[in-house]
Design an enzyme around this catalytic site. Structure first.
Site, PDB file in Angstrom:
ATOM      1  CG  HIS A   1      -2.306  -1.905  -5.332  1.00 43.00           C
ATOM      2  ND1 HIS A   1      -2.099  -3.270  -5.335  1.00 43.00           N
ATOM      3  CD2 HIS A   1      -1.525  -1.416  -6.324  1.00 43.00           C
ATOM      4  CE1 HIS A   1      -1.236  -3.591  -6.277  1.00 43.00           C
ATOM      5  NE2 HIS A   1      -0.862  -2.474  -6.892  1.00 43.00           N
TER       6      HIS A   1
ATOM      7  CB  CYS B   1      -5.410  -8.728  -3.610  1.00 37.58           C
ATOM      8  SG  CYS B   1      -4.732  -7.221  -2.885  1.00 37.58           S
TER       9      CYS B   1
ATOM     10  CD  GLU C   1       0.983  -1.627  -9.858  1.00 40.78           C
ATOM     11  OE1 GLU C   1       0.748  -2.564  -9.097  1.00 40.78           O
ATOM     12  OE2 GLU C   1       2.068  -1.500 -10.472  1.00 40.78           O
TER      13      GLU C   1
END
Length: 425
Positions: free
Chosen positions: A240, A355, A174
């Protein structure tokens, strides 16, 4: 010029919608089916970029990937012109169609893992595109992201851009959302921390595989610490690591329950990083941390010295979180400023300030080698703002993604952005 860190923010795309495609992302699931506002979302992101530019930081941007993803549908056997491909997919497989409409490339922290030149085996900055294999809607991004990164960081003397790892659960990756770098300064050799999950029967997916971090380290010719995220954080919705921890230079800001073996990590960093400064928060629960996205803030070094937290406005709605922010800024540490930004459209889909950006450390020569069309100054920022105002849809109802009028409007917006990038502004 000393090595600096450039934040490349994802420009939020014209297809920004709330389809609720991401299990484990509580905000995304909670807002599934709601009305999104792509124009407002992109302008909020641009305003955040401008706040950093006004503080003297160099700011870059990534264009959104084209959505709906007609190319992905063609790979899956849909034929005809673009309209026919989209119409058939919408009619035959609504779930697939919703997934190829996702504008999730806006979250640039998932574009790649970046290994600084000071840490790599050949002195170049390495960017390893993320495969995002654990989520269908994001798994379509990797080839396009790799091509975009090759376009922007095109000089092989300074950058090595790697394609994504094999798209299997064994190498589920990711990107930078699960990577931290600690160092005494951006240009000096640092310690890379690769955070991963494991198969522990968690109610939400544990998306990052340890093998992915190990492969990224080998590709870049570096070493690092491979650290297991706590199951409690996963269960609370920290899909995350950057939802519960963020690092910059010597500082690690983290929730006290972020890591499975907190003591071992802190001891390793204390040995590896001269002047290591841990800031652990135990006065708020994981639920408060995830609602507010305190740890999904950008932690940046200011040109004049000191550090600032770029925080989502939601932190002010949580009294204990806001008190924690004030304690950080008032504490005996380099973080001496809190800058609150409004990115609520991104937050409602499960992504905060951190993000939205990918951090790329560069020295003067590497900075000069970046395609300048993707670096912002006042003129180019203003042109992007006007372009978004003119072409991005005002609102999208996630129930109406199969509307051909929406496809036409979004295509026109992408075409206008392509002209901006190829013909100038």
């Amino acid at each position: 010029m000393a090595t600096i860190e450039i934040n490349f923010d994802g420009l939020i795309g014209p297809m920004h919608n709330y389809a609720g495609l991401s299990p484990g992302n509580i905000a995304s699931a909670s807002n599934a089916g709601a009305i999104s506002r792509p124009r407002e979302a992109a302008l909020q992101g641009l305003a955040k970029m401008k706040r950093l530019m006004d503080r003297g930081l160099v700011q870059g941007f990534f264009p959104p990937l084209r959505r709906p993803g007609v190319a992905a549908l063609r790979m899956l056997g849909f034929t005809g012109d673009d309209h026919a491909v989209l119409a058939r997919a919408a009619a035959e497989d609504a779930v697939l169609f919703n997934n190829i409409c996702s504008a999730s490339s806006m979250w640039a922290a998932n574009a790649a893992t970046v290994i600084a030149g000071a840490d790599s085996g050949d002195g170049r900055v390495h960017l390893i595109a993320a495969n995002l294999a654990s989520m269908l809607h994001r798994s379509f991004e990797a080839p396009e992201t790799f091509a975009m990164l090759r376009r922007i960081f095109r000089d092989d003397r300074h950058f090595a851009v790697h394609p994504a790892l094999p798209a299997t659960p064994h190498f589920s990756d990711e990107g930078a959302a699960n990577h931290m770098r600690l160092t005494t300064a951006h240009g000096t050799r640092g310690t890379n921390v690769f955070v991963h999950g494991a198969s522990r029967g968690s109610r939400f997916p544990e998306r990052q595989a340890r093998r992915a971090g190990e492969a990224v380290a080998r590709l870049a010719g570096t070493n690092g610490l491979h650290v297991l995220q706590s199951q409690a954080a996963i269960e609370a919705g920290a899909f995350h690591n950057d939802v519960v921890a963020v690092a910059n230079e010597q500082v690690l800001l983290a929730h006290a329950d972020a890591f499975a073996d907190r003591d071992a990590l802190m001891a390793a960093l204390d040995r590896a990083v001269p002047g290591f400064i841990p800031i652990e928060i135990d006065t708020i629960g994981l639920d408060e941390a995830i609602r507010s996205y305190l740890f999904n803030s950008q932690l940046i070094t200011l040109p004049e010295g000191g550090m600032a937290l770029i925080l989502p406005a939601e932190v002010q709605a949580e009294p204990r979180v806001w008190a924690a922010v004030q304690a950080i800024v008032a504490g005996n540490n380099p973080v001496n400023e809190a800058i609150v930004v409004d990115v609520r459209e991104s937050m409602r889909n499960g992504g905060g300030p951190a993000c939205l950006r990918l951090r790329v450390p560069v020295d003067a020569a590497a900075r000069a080698a970046i395609d300048p069309r993707f670096l912002l100054d006042e003129r180019r920022w203003s042109a992007l703002w006007r372009l978004v105002e003119a072409h991005w849809p005002e609102a999208i109802d996630a129930r109406h993604l199969a509307d051909p009028a929406l496809w036409a409007e979004v295509t026109a917006a992408h075409d206008a952005l392509d002209r901006f990038l190829t013909e100038g502004d």
